[in-house]
Design a protein around this motif. Structure first.
Motif, PDB file in Angstrom:
ATOM      1  N   VAL A  27      24.618   9.533  42.811  1.00  0.00           N
ATOM      2  CA  VAL A  27      25.383  10.152  41.726  1.00  0.00           C
ATOM      3  C   VAL A  27      24.465  10.739  40.665  1.00  0.00           C
ATOM      4  CG1 VAL A  27      27.007   9.712  39.848  1.00  0.00           C
ATOM      5  CG2 VAL A  27      27.413   8.711  42.095  1.00  0.00           C
ATOM      6  N   LYS A  28      23.480   9.952  40.220  1.00  0.00           N
ATOM      7  CA  LYS A  28      22.552  10.417  39.186  1.00  0.00           C
ATOM      8  C   LYS A  28      21.796  11.666  39.645  1.00  0.00           C
ATOM      9  CE  LYS A  28      22.775   7.385  35.738  1.00  0.00           C
ATOM     10  NZ  LYS A  28      23.074   7.798  34.354  1.00  0.00           N
ATOM     11  N   SER A  29      21.345  11.643  40.886  1.00  0.00           N
ATOM     12  CA  SER A  29      20.581  12.777  41.420  1.00  0.00           C
ATOM     13  C   SER A  29      21.443  14.028  41.494  1.00  0.00           C
ATOM     14  CB  SER A  29      20.025  12.444  42.804  1.00  0.00           C
ATOM     15  OG  SER A  29      19.198  11.307  42.754  1.00  0.00           O
ATOM     16  N   SER A  30      22.663  13.869  41.992  1.00  0.00           N
ATOM     17  CA  SER A  30      23.583  15.011  42.088  1.00  0.00           C
ATOM     18  C   SER A  30      23.872  15.591  40.709  1.00  0.00           C
ATOM     19  CB  SER A  30      24.888  14.586  42.762  1.00  0.00           C
ATOM     20  OG  SER A  30      24.657  14.146  44.086  1.00  0.00           O
ATOM     21  N   ASN A  31      24.106  14.716  39.748  1.00  0.00           N
ATOM     22  CA  ASN A  31      24.411  15.176  38.390  1.00  0.00           C
ATOM     23  C   ASN A  31      23.226  15.892  37.736  1.00  0.00           C
ATOM     24  OD1 ASN A  31      26.990  14.209  38.560  1.00  0.00           O
ATOM     25  ND2 ASN A  31      26.646  12.385  37.334  1.00  0.00           N
ATOM     26  N   CYS A  32      22.023  15.346  37.926  1.00  0.00           N
ATOM     27  CA  CYS A  32      20.829  15.989  37.368  1.00  0.00           C
ATOM     28  C   CYS A  32      20.614  17.378  37.974  1.00  0.00           C
ATOM     29  CB  CYS A  32      19.595  15.113  37.609  1.00  0.00           C
ATOM     30  SG  CYS A  32      19.493  13.671  36.529  1.00  0.00           S
ATOM     31  N   ILE A  33      20.829  17.472  39.292  1.00  0.00           N
ATOM     32  CA  ILE A  33      20.677  18.762  39.969  1.00  0.00           C
ATOM     33  C   ILE A  33      21.698  19.764  39.448  1.00  0.00           C
ATOM     34  CG2 ILE A  33      21.082  19.924  42.165  1.00  0.00           C
ATOM     35  CD1 ILE A  33      18.346  18.734  42.050  1.00  0.00           C
ATOM     36  N   ILE A  34      22.956  19.344  39.340  1.00  0.00           N
ATOM     37  CA  ILE A  34      24.016  20.227  38.851  1.00  0.00           C
ATOM     38  C   ILE A  34      23.709  20.689  37.431  1.00  0.00           C
ATOM     39  CG2 ILE A  34      26.426  20.239  38.071  1.00  0.00           C
ATOM     40  CD1 ILE A  34      27.042  18.451  40.525  1.00  0.00           C
ATOM     41  N   LEU A  35      23.279  19.757  36.602  1.00  0.00           N
ATOM     42  CA  LEU A  35      22.990  20.048  35.196  1.00  0.00           C
ATOM     43  C   LEU A  35      21.925  21.123  35.043  1.00  0.00           C
ATOM     44  CD1 LEU A  35      23.939  18.911  32.435  1.00  0.00           C
ATOM     45  CD2 LEU A  35      21.936  17.418  32.481  1.00  0.00           C
ATOM     46  N   VAL A  36      20.947  21.109  35.930  1.00  0.00           N
ATOM     47  CA  VAL A  36      19.846  22.065  35.849  1.00  0.00           C
ATOM     48  C   VAL A  36      20.168  23.368  36.584  1.00  0.00           C
ATOM     49  CG1 VAL A  36      17.444  22.490  36.520  1.00  0.00           C
ATOM     50  CG2 VAL A  36      18.091  20.269  35.562  1.00  0.00           C
ATOM     51  N   VAL A  37      20.813  23.271  37.736  1.00  0.00           N
ATOM     52  CA  VAL A  37      20.989  24.434  38.610  1.00  0.00           C
ATOM     53  C   VAL A  37      22.114  25.367  38.165  1.00  0.00           C
ATOM     54  CG1 VAL A  37      21.691  25.123  40.931  1.00  0.00           C
ATOM     55  CG2 VAL A  37      19.937  23.388  40.637  1.00  0.00           C
ATOM     56  N   VAL A  38      23.223  24.827  37.663  1.00  0.00           N
ATOM     57  CA  VAL A  38      24.378  25.673  37.306  1.00  0.00           C
ATOM     58  C   VAL A  38      24.015  26.775  36.306  1.00  0.00           C
ATOM     59  CG1 VAL A  38      26.651  25.709  36.194  1.00  0.00           C
ATOM     60  CG2 VAL A  38      26.135  23.971  37.914  1.00  0.00           C
ATOM     61  N   PRO A  39      23.336  26.473  35.182  1.00  0.00           N
ATOM     62  CA  PRO A  39      22.978  27.574  34.267  1.00  0.00           C
ATOM     63  C   PRO A  39      22.013  28.578  34.893  1.00  0.00           C
ATOM     64  CG  PRO A  39      21.880  25.535  33.624  1.00  0.00           C
ATOM     65  CD  PRO A  39      22.903  25.173  34.644  1.00  0.00           C
ATOM     66  N   ILE A  40      21.164  28.112  35.811  1.00  0.00           N
ATOM     67  CA  ILE A  40      20.238  29.031  36.492  1.00  0.00           C
ATOM     68  C   ILE A  40      21.019  29.997  37.377  1.00  0.00           C
ATOM     69  CG2 ILE A  40      18.406  29.154  38.221  1.00  0.00           C
ATOM     70  CD1 ILE A  40      17.324  26.526  37.081  1.00  0.00           C
ATOM     71  N   VAL A  41      22.062  29.511  38.020  1.00  0.00           N
ATOM     72  CA  VAL A  41      22.901  30.375  38.860  1.00  0.00           C
ATOM     73  C   VAL A  41      23.537  31.479  38.013  1.00  0.00           C
ATOM     74  CG1 VAL A  41      25.011  30.464  40.238  1.00  0.00           C
ATOM     75  CG2 VAL A  41      23.370  28.614  40.596  1.00  0.00           C
ATOM     76  N   PHE A  42      24.114  31.091  36.879  1.00  0.00           N
ATOM     77  CA  PHE A  42      24.721  32.076  35.983  1.00  0.00           C
ATOM     78  C   PHE A  42      23.679  33.093  35.507  1.00  0.00           C
ATOM     79  CE2 PHE A  42      28.267  29.234  35.961  1.00  0.00           C
ATOM     80  CZ  PHE A  42      29.360  29.960  35.480  1.00  0.00           C
ATOM     81  N   GLY A  43      22.509  32.584  35.124  1.00  0.00           N
ATOM     82  CA  GLY A  43      21.446  33.453  34.635  1.00  0.00           C
ATOM     83  C   GLY A  43      20.958  34.418  35.699  1.00  0.00           C
ATOM     84  N   ALA A  44      20.823  33.932  36.944  1.00  0.00           N
ATOM     85  CA  ALA A  44      20.346  34.779  38.044  1.00  0.00           C
ATOM     86  C   ALA A  44      21.335  35.892  38.352  1.00  0.00           C
ATOM     87  CB  ALA A  44      20.110  33.930  39.290  1.00  0.00           C
ATOM     88  N   ILE A  45      22.625  35.589  38.266  1.00  0.00           N
ATOM     89  CA  ILE A  45      23.646  36.599  38.537  1.00  0.00           C
ATOM     90  C   ILE A  45      23.639  37.667  37.439  1.00  0.00           C
ATOM     91  CG2 ILE A  45      26.140  37.010  38.702  1.00  0.00           C
ATOM     92  CD1 ILE A  45      26.338  34.195  40.004  1.00  0.00           C
ATOM     93  N   LEU A  46      23.545  37.233  36.200  1.00  0.00           N
ATOM     94  CA  LEU A  46      23.596  38.165  35.073  1.00  0.00           C
ATOM     95  C   LEU A  46      22.337  39.017  34.944  1.00  0.00           C
ATOM     96  CD1 LEU A  46      25.125  35.819  32.330  1.00  0.00           C
ATOM     97  CD2 LEU A  46      26.268  37.735  33.436  1.00  0.00           C
ATOM     98  N   LEU A  47      21.183  38.396  35.179  1.00  0.00           N
ATOM     99  CA  LEU A  47      19.904  39.062  34.897  1.00  0.00           C
ATOM    100  C   LEU A  47      19.115  39.407  36.159  1.00  0.00           C
ATOM    101  CD1 LEU A  47      18.795  36.780  31.911  1.00  0.00           C
ATOM    102  CD2 LEU A  47      19.872  39.039  31.765  1.00  0.00           C
ATOM    103  N   ALA A  48      19.792  39.480  37.289  1.00  0.00           N
ATOM    104  CA  ALA A  48      19.090  39.721  38.561  1.00  0.00           C
ATOM    105  C   ALA A  48      18.229  40.982  38.520  1.00  0.00           C
ATOM    106  CB  ALA A  48      20.105  39.809  39.707  1.00  0.00           C
ATOM    107  N   GLU A  49      18.813  42.085  38.056  1.00  0.00           N
ATOM    108  CA  GLU A  49      18.068  43.349  38.091  1.00  0.00           C
ATOM    109  C   GLU A  49      16.833  43.344  37.187  1.00  0.00           C
ATOM    110  OE1 GLU A  49      18.840  48.111  37.427  1.00  0.00           O
ATOM    111  OE2 GLU A  49      20.501  46.841  38.100  1.00  0.00           O
TER     112      GLU A  49
END
Length: 512
Positions: free
Chosen positions: A303-325
């Motif tokens: 649970v802790k590992s999954s939560n830490c990964i989600i906490l870090v990765v989700v904003p990166i996903v949003f950022g990559a989509i918005l700022l890809a170019e």
């Protein structure tokens, strides 16, 4: 979890350094070769040795750690070392045979992996592959070396060795420009060999002693083989995924395969730093808890590992989509890497980014099953994922071209992680899945708030500073920095517990 988190941060820093050099390598490659025929050939053949050995090598890597603990528990330290040498010797002989066969049948392999390569492109790919095939042996040895160091709580050497690997390939790119493209393949092979040489003294320092012991009928080997068969099938299915994507991309014309590769490399940067770093540390712990029959702590780490990964990765996903170019433009657009190359790569990156969350959580859940000695469930889920991916590839490739292949990959990851979550819950009982869902929702809401700030900041800065390299770097850096601040404030307001874990780990790292 404190020591685990500290080790994860150390690996993240080492991996970050290695990946920065990896990006520099890709940037230099893009500068000299862009999305040309040579780039397509190198991208394809660079990955084939890994694809060939991964079916066996990755399985042995996965099963080595729990089997090491099992052997040590039953027979002692000396037996676990004997077990290590047995695997190393068996895998070396197997890899040499595979390498020789690969060299002999290189034309047939290229026909399988690149159905769209013809003429000079096909001939160059065959020559590249024949040079690189002995990389199978070095990749296999590196897997066992890294696994041995992990069970000895030594994580840094295997992470930092990638720095040297990337430096060798960077040197090879410069040499290839002057003396011929074949030096790209030679550099890749030498880089793999250097990794093996560097890790050897690290192993000896932590108690390793080599002996030529090879017995395929050994009790631990037999047990490993039985557990490995379903896993091999699962890994084979995953590699089929990769093959289908690359084979279909090779039919879309020059540059599409290279664009997908560049986007995939950018994706891998995030995965390696945040996902692989944490998994590298938690997998031995999961295996140890299962061996000690401590399912309570097993669930807590999941649970802790999954939560830490989600906490870090989700904003990166949003950022990559918005700022890809702008990200691709700053990192890669120079020399032979044109504006058209940037558009292709950034489009692929957006669709690949969507699947990072699914891939990350899937990897954690897979390690949970492997620690429990269940290799069938991940295999079944991998098979379902491949079927979904291939169907979606065929549906999306016509209307969306190469972007459809990236989209299909991401969707298949999302479906797989849902299936695996319910499978693990059925196996070990409830492990507080609601806590994972809450963190995902809170992180998503915080990322939406962050996205608004990032877009407004980037647009405002670009309008003032312009699109020069310095101007865009400044605009990107300012937008990302402010976005991180907004995201951290938001998740703190949401009282996400894992934020404290991450903060404590980072503070501990810098205090050391």
């Amino acid at each position: 979890m404190s020591k685990t988190a500290k080790n994860a941060v150390i690996i993240m820093v080492a991996t970050l350094l290695s990946r920065v050099l990896g990006f520099l390598r890709e940037t230099i490659l893009a500068n000299f070769y862009g999305t040309s025929m040579v780039a397509d050939v190198f991208v394809l053949t660079f990955n084939i040795p890994g694809l060939i050995i991964s079916i066996v090598g990755s399985v042995i890597y996965m099963m080595y750690i729990p089997m090491y603990y099992d052997t040590k528990e039953r027979l002692g330290e000396e037996a676990s070392l004997k077990f290590t040498n047995n695997i190393l010797n068996i895998l070396s002989v197997f890899s040499i045979i595979v390498s020789i066969l690969g060299i002999i049948f290189s034309p047939e392999i290229i026909k399988i992996f690149a159905i769209g390569f013809t003429g000079a492109k096909f001939d160059l790919a065959v020559k590249f592959l024949r040079i690189m095939m002995f990389g199978v042996l070095f990749l296999s040895l590196n897997k066992i070396q890294s696994s041995f160091l992990q069970v000895k709580d030594s994580y840094l050497p295997a992470s930092i060795v990638g720095v040297v690997y990337n430096l060798v390939i960077i040197l090879a790119i410069f040499i290839s420009v002057k003396y011929g493209s074949y030096y790209l393949a030679i550099g890749a092979l030498v880089g793999l060999f250097v990794q093996v040489i560097i890790l050897l003294p690290c192993m000896y320092k932590r108690g390793y002693k080599y002996s030529f012991y090879m017995n395929i009928k050994d009790e631990s080997i037999i047990k490993m083989i039985k557990l490995s068969i379903p896993m091999m099938m699962g890994v084979a299915m995953s590699q089929l995924n990769v093959y289908v994507d690359k084979a279909l991309a090779s039919t879309l014309g020059d540059g599409r395969l290279a664009a997908l590769n560049y986007a995939s490399r950018l994706n891998d940067f995030v995965v390696a730093i945040f996902v692989t770093s944490l998994i590298t540390v938690i997998y031995p712990k999961l295996s140890q808890f299962v061996n000690e029959k401590d399912i309570t702590n097993f669930k807590k780490i999941m649970v802790k590992s999954s939560n830490c990964i989600i906490l870090v990765v989700v904003p990166i996903v949003f950022g990559a989509i918005l700022l890809a170019e702008p990200i691709v433009r700053v990192l890669l657009e120079r020399g032979s890497f044109s504006h058209e190359s940037t558009i292709m790569t950034s489009n692929a990156l957006r669709f690949y980014a969507i699947g990072i969350i699914g891939y990350a959580v899937k990897e954690i859940l897979s390690r949970g099953f492997y620690s429990l000695g269940d290799t069938k469930t991940p295999m079944i889920n991998s098979s379902i994922s491949v079927i979904i991916n291939i169907i979606l590839d065929l549906i999306f490739i016509k209307p969306f071209s190469y972007m459809g292949l990236a989209m299909a990959t991401s969707i298949s990851y999302m479906v797989t992680v849902v299936l695996m979550f319910f499978s693990l819950r059925k196996k070990v009982g409830s492990f507080n899945g609601k806590a994972v869902a809450k963190v995902l929702i809170k992180s998503t809401v915080a990322s939406i708030a962050m996205s608004v700030v990032v877009l407004l900041t980037y647009d405002s800065l670009v309008s003032v500073l312009g699109l020069s390299f310095i101007g865009e770097c400044t605009s990107l850096g300012g937008a990302i920095l402010l976005g991180v601040v907004v995201y951290l404030i938001a998740v703190k307001l949401f009282k996400v517990e894992e934020v404290k874990v991450l903060e404590g780990s980072i503070k501990s790292f810098f205090s050391r």
